[in-house]
Design a protein around this motif. Structure first.
Motif, PDB file in Angstrom:
ATOM      1  N   MET A 173       0.850  -1.179   0.000  1.00  0.00           N
ATOM      2  CA  MET A 173       0.000   0.000   0.000  1.00  0.00           C
ATOM      3  C   MET A 173       0.888   1.232   0.000  1.00  0.00           C
ATOM      4  SD  MET A 173      -1.382   2.734   1.871  1.00  0.00           S
ATOM      5  CE  MET A 173      -1.296   2.445   3.632  1.00  0.00           C
ATOM      6  N   ARG A 174       0.563   2.175  -0.861  1.00  0.00           N
ATOM      7  CA  ARG A 174       1.265   3.453  -0.862  1.00  0.00           C
ATOM      8  C   ARG A 174       0.265   4.564  -1.149  1.00  0.00           C
ATOM      9  NH1 ARG A 174       6.777   5.523  -4.007  1.00  0.00           N
ATOM     10  NH2 ARG A 174       6.903   7.484  -2.855  1.00  0.00           N
ATOM     11  N   LEU A 175       0.371   5.619  -0.364  1.00  0.00           N
ATOM     12  CA  LEU A 175      -0.520   6.763  -0.531  1.00  0.00           C
ATOM     13  C   LEU A 175       0.296   8.030  -0.354  1.00  0.00           C
ATOM     14  CD1 LEU A 175      -3.372   8.024  -0.772  1.00  0.00           C
ATOM     15  CD2 LEU A 175      -3.540   7.817   1.727  1.00  0.00           C
ATOM     16  N   GLU A 176       0.269   8.875  -1.366  1.00  0.00           N
ATOM     17  CA  GLU A 176       0.924  10.179  -1.304  1.00  0.00           C
ATOM     18  C   GLU A 176      -0.156  11.244  -1.445  1.00  0.00           C
ATOM     19  OE1 GLU A 176       5.006  10.461  -3.324  1.00  0.00           O
ATOM     20  OE2 GLU A 176       3.997   8.885  -4.476  1.00  0.00           O
ATOM     21  N   THR A 177      -0.254  12.115  -0.463  1.00  0.00           N
ATOM     22  CA  THR A 177      -1.309  13.122  -0.497  1.00  0.00           C
ATOM     23  C   THR A 177      -1.037  14.210   0.521  1.00  0.00           C
ATOM     24  OG1 THR A 177      -3.707  13.470  -0.256  1.00  0.00           O
ATOM     25  CG2 THR A 177      -2.696  11.858   1.202  1.00  0.00           C
ATOM     26  N   GLN A 178      -1.667  15.346   0.338  1.00  0.00           N
ATOM     27  CA  GLN A 178      -1.687  16.354   1.384  1.00  0.00           C
ATOM     28  C   GLN A 178      -2.634  15.898   2.486  1.00  0.00           C
ATOM     29  OE1 GLN A 178      -2.551  20.306  -0.016  1.00  0.00           O
ATOM     30  NE2 GLN A 178      -0.733  20.413  -1.302  1.00  0.00           N
ATOM     31  N   ALA A 179      -2.414  16.395   3.696  1.00  0.00           N
ATOM     32  CA  ALA A 179      -3.261  16.009   4.809  1.00  0.00           C
ATOM     33  C   ALA A 179      -3.175  17.038   5.921  1.00  0.00           C
ATOM     34  CB  ALA A 179      -2.859  14.634   5.339  1.00  0.00           C
ATOM     35  N   ILE A 180      -4.239  17.089   6.718  1.00  0.00           N
ATOM     36  CA  ILE A 180      -4.271  17.931   7.917  1.00  0.00           C
ATOM     37  C   ILE A 180      -3.985  17.043   9.118  1.00  0.00           C
ATOM     38  CG2 ILE A 180      -5.680  19.429   9.378  1.00  0.00           C
ATOM     39  CD1 ILE A 180      -7.379  20.015   6.859  1.00  0.00           C
ATOM     40  N   LEU A 181      -2.969  17.361   9.885  1.00  0.00           N
ATOM     41  CA  LEU A 181      -2.646  16.571  11.060  1.00  0.00           C
ATOM     42  C   LEU A 181      -3.713  16.762  12.137  1.00  0.00           C
ATOM     43  CD1 LEU A 181       1.207  17.098  11.437  1.00  0.00           C
ATOM     44  CD2 LEU A 181      -0.002  15.193  10.411  1.00  0.00           C
ATOM     45  N   LEU A 182      -4.199  15.649  12.678  1.00  0.00           N
ATOM     46  CA  LEU A 182      -5.240  15.699  13.699  1.00  0.00           C
ATOM     47  C   LEU A 182      -4.733  15.329  15.084  1.00  0.00           C
ATOM     48  CD1 LEU A 182      -8.240  14.010  11.834  1.00  0.00           C
ATOM     49  CD2 LEU A 182      -7.645  16.447  11.951  1.00  0.00           C
ATOM     50  N   SER A 183      -3.895  14.314  15.174  1.00  0.00           N
ATOM     51  CA  SER A 183      -3.400  13.884  16.485  1.00  0.00           C
ATOM     52  C   SER A 183      -2.035  13.250  16.344  1.00  0.00           C
ATOM     53  CB  SER A 183      -4.369  12.888  17.131  1.00  0.00           C
ATOM     54  OG  SER A 183      -4.405  11.673  16.414  1.00  0.00           O
ATOM     55  N   VAL A 184      -1.258  13.374  17.402  1.00  0.00           N
ATOM     56  CA  VAL A 184       0.100  12.817  17.445  1.00  0.00           C
ATOM     57  C   VAL A 184       0.270  12.143  18.800  1.00  0.00           C
ATOM     58  CG1 VAL A 184       2.565  13.312  17.308  1.00  0.00           C
ATOM     59  CG2 VAL A 184       0.953  14.678  15.961  1.00  0.00           C
ATOM     60  N   ARG A 185       0.632  10.863  18.790  1.00  0.00           N
ATOM     61  CA  ARG A 185       0.796  10.097  20.028  1.00  0.00           C
ATOM     62  C   ARG A 185       2.187   9.480  20.058  1.00  0.00           C
ATOM     63  NH1 ARG A 185      -0.234   4.749  20.829  1.00  0.00           N
ATOM     64  NH2 ARG A 185      -1.419   4.612  18.877  1.00  0.00           N
TER      65      ARG A 185
ATOM     66  N   GLY B 246       9.606   7.468  18.291  1.00  0.00           N
ATOM     67  CA  GLY B 246       8.624   7.576  17.224  1.00  0.00           C
ATOM     68  C   GLY B 246       7.302   8.183  17.670  1.00  0.00           C
ATOM     69  N   ALA B 247       6.393   8.316  16.707  1.00  0.00           N
ATOM     70  CA  ALA B 247       5.060   8.855  16.973  1.00  0.00           C
ATOM     71  C   ALA B 247       4.062   8.232  16.010  1.00  0.00           C
ATOM     72  CB  ALA B 247       5.055  10.373  16.819  1.00  0.00           C
ATOM     73  N   VAL B 248       2.868   7.955  16.517  1.00  0.00           N
ATOM     74  CA  VAL B 248       1.757   7.527  15.677  1.00  0.00           C
ATOM     75  C   VAL B 248       0.905   8.750  15.376  1.00  0.00           C
ATOM     76  CG1 VAL B 248      -0.326   6.125  15.528  1.00  0.00           C
ATOM     77  CG2 VAL B 248       1.741   5.171  16.560  1.00  0.00           C
ATOM     78  N   VAL B 249       0.735   9.006  14.104  1.00  0.00           N
ATOM     79  CA  VAL B 249       0.055  10.208  13.635  1.00  0.00           C
ATOM     80  C   VAL B 249      -1.232   9.813  12.936  1.00  0.00           C
ATOM     81  CG1 VAL B 249       0.216  12.128  11.989  1.00  0.00           C
ATOM     82  CG2 VAL B 249       2.203  11.499  13.394  1.00  0.00           C
ATOM     83  N   ARG B 250      -2.295  10.582  13.184  1.00  0.00           N
ATOM     84  CA  ARG B 250      -3.530  10.420  12.428  1.00  0.00           C
ATOM     85  C   ARG B 250      -3.783  11.726  11.699  1.00  0.00           C
ATOM     86  NH1 ARG B 250      -8.218   9.434  15.270  1.00  0.00           N
ATOM     87  NH2 ARG B 250      -9.000   7.883  13.813  1.00  0.00           N
TER      88      ARG B 250
ATOM     89  N   LEU C 247      11.369  17.134  13.936  1.00  0.00           N
ATOM     90  CA  LEU C 247      10.007  16.828  13.515  1.00  0.00           C
ATOM     91  C   LEU C 247       8.922  17.332  14.464  1.00  0.00           C
ATOM     92  CD1 LEU C 247      10.323  13.234  12.015  1.00  0.00           C
ATOM     93  CD2 LEU C 247       9.905  15.384  10.814  1.00  0.00           C
ATOM     94  N   ARG C 248       9.275  17.632  15.693  1.00  0.00           N
ATOM     95  CA  ARG C 248       8.247  18.098  16.630  1.00  0.00           C
ATOM     96  C   ARG C 248       7.486  19.318  16.113  1.00  0.00           C
ATOM     97  NH1 ARG C 248      11.736  16.802  21.034  1.00  0.00           N
ATOM     98  NH2 ARG C 248      12.374  18.984  21.156  1.00  0.00           N
ATOM     99  N   PRO C 249       8.150  20.322  15.522  1.00  0.00           N
ATOM    100  CA  PRO C 249       7.396  21.474  15.009  1.00  0.00           C
ATOM    101  C   PRO C 249       6.518  21.139  13.800  1.00  0.00           C
ATOM    102  CG  PRO C 249       9.720  22.016  15.315  1.00  0.00           C
ATOM    103  CD  PRO C 249       9.602  20.537  15.401  1.00  0.00           C
ATOM    104  N   VAL C 250       6.861  20.046  13.120  1.00  0.00           N
ATOM    105  CA  VAL C 250       6.078  19.627  11.957  1.00  0.00           C
ATOM    106  C   VAL C 250       4.849  18.845  12.384  1.00  0.00           C
ATOM    107  CG1 VAL C 250       6.123  18.241   9.835  1.00  0.00           C
ATOM    108  CG2 VAL C 250       8.148  19.557  10.521  1.00  0.00           C
ATOM    109  N   LEU C 251       5.031  17.960  13.363  1.00  0.00           N
ATOM    110  CA  LEU C 251       3.937  17.076  13.786  1.00  0.00           C
ATOM    111  C   LEU C 251       3.095  17.742  14.853  1.00  0.00           C
ATOM    112  CD1 LEU C 251       5.793  13.642  13.901  1.00  0.00           C
ATOM    113  CD2 LEU C 251       4.465  14.655  12.037  1.00  0.00           C
ATOM    114  N   MET C 252       2.372  18.765  14.437  1.00  0.00           N
ATOM    115  CA  MET C 252       1.481  19.488  15.347  1.00  0.00           C
ATOM    116  C   MET C 252       0.087  19.512  14.744  1.00  0.00           C
ATOM    117  SD  MET C 252       3.960  22.644  16.500  1.00  0.00           S
ATOM    118  CE  MET C 252       2.946  23.030  17.909  1.00  0.00           C
ATOM    119  N   PRO C 253      -0.946  19.165  15.540  1.00  0.00           N
ATOM    120  CA  PRO C 253      -2.312  19.200  15.016  1.00  0.00           C
ATOM    121  C   PRO C 253      -2.646  20.556  14.395  1.00  0.00           C
ATOM    122  CG  PRO C 253      -2.274  18.111  17.144  1.00  0.00           C
ATOM    123  CD  PRO C 253      -0.894  18.669  16.930  1.00  0.00           C
ATOM    124  N   GLY C 254      -3.282  20.492  13.232  1.00  0.00           N
ATOM    125  CA  GLY C 254      -3.625  21.699  12.499  1.00  0.00           C
ATOM    126  C   GLY C 254      -2.688  21.995  11.347  1.00  0.00           C
ATOM    127  N   ASN C 255      -1.468  21.464  11.397  1.00  0.00           N
ATOM    128  CA  ASN C 255      -0.522  21.704  10.302  1.00  0.00           C
ATOM    129  C   ASN C 255      -0.959  20.976   9.038  1.00  0.00           C
ATOM    130  OD1 ASN C 255       1.088  23.317  11.860  1.00  0.00           O
ATOM    131  ND2 ASN C 255       2.786  21.862  12.021  1.00  0.00           N
TER     132      ASN C 255
END
Length: 243
Positions: free
Chosen positions: A1-13, A19-23, A44-52
């Protein structure tokens, strides 16, 4: 499976030591989870923020496997986190989306609407510029998930004009004339939720009371304590400027 797309970050755990699990919410494939290696790093912390808004690359050997995810920042909303109202709006809108939407189901209207809300917050961090859009987003979430309110006509008379209330039991609209002695038991229906356009603070407050009733009753039943606390923080801050 491969998916390349823009996305809005919702949550980071956090996951593991680094590592981090991102939705993230994608335009055409709904919420997609992924594991970001080094997601807790300083880079990566400044990148993996909800809303980005990010460019994502998901890769997995099977559909069942949690995908490995790499991200590149397209648009950062981190500067808004210094504004208490704007930060609360981002926190609630992304938390609602992450909690309510099932993974892998496409919701292009919600993606577009959430993007619009976040853009409005970015353009005008003061709540007057985006609060009405956020209330409409809550209404759309209910609708897209099968809990939409019936606001097309009066439940009592079938009239399509002068709709002023909503039954808290049925979610159906009621006209001003038909409300009668029951008006105190009904939820006010602000006109901007039907016709769009600008709204004053009284109408915005009424809209949040209306959507909040059905979010609690129908959608966030098992997750009220943690998810709805973000909404309460937002409404508390809005309430302070409405006084």
């Amino acid at each position: 499976m491969r998916l390349e797309t823009q996305a809005i970050l919702l949550s980071v755990r956090p996951h593991g030591e680094h590592g981090a699990v991102v939705r993230a919410l994608t335009p055409d494939d709904g919420i997609q989870p992924g594991f970001v290696r080094g997601g807790r790093s300083r880079r990566l912390r400044p990148v993996l923020m909800p809303g980005n808004l990010v460019q994502t690359d998901y890769r997995a050997r099977t559909e069942e496997q949690l995908a490995q995810l790499t991200v590149e920042l397209i648009r950062s909303r981190a500067p808004l986190l210094g504004e208490p109202l704007a930060a609360a709006a981002i926190e609630w809108s992304t938390a609602l989306s992450a909690a309510a939407l099932p993974e892998g189901q496409p919701y292009p209207r919600l993606y577009a609407a959430l993007s619009g809300v976040l853009d409005a917050v970015e353009a005008a961090p003061a709540a007057r510029g985006w609060a009405a859009a956020l209330a409409r987003y809550e209404l759309l979430v209910l609708s897209e998930l099968g809990f939409g309110l019936d606001l097309a006509e009066c439940a009592a008379t079938g009239a399509t004009a002068d709709l002023a209330f909503v039954s808290p039991k049925t979610g159906r609209a009621v006209s001003e004339a038909a409300a009668g002695a029951y008006r105190d038991r009904l939820l006010p229906l602000p006109a901007f939720l039907l016709a769009g356009g600008a709204a004053d603070w009284e109408d915005i407050g009424a809209a949040f009371r209306l959507t909040g009733h059905f979010l609690r009753r129908d959608l966030l039943i098992d997750r009220q304590a943690d998810v709805l606390s973000a909404r309460e923080r937002l409404l508390d801050r809005i309430g302070r400027i409405m006084r």
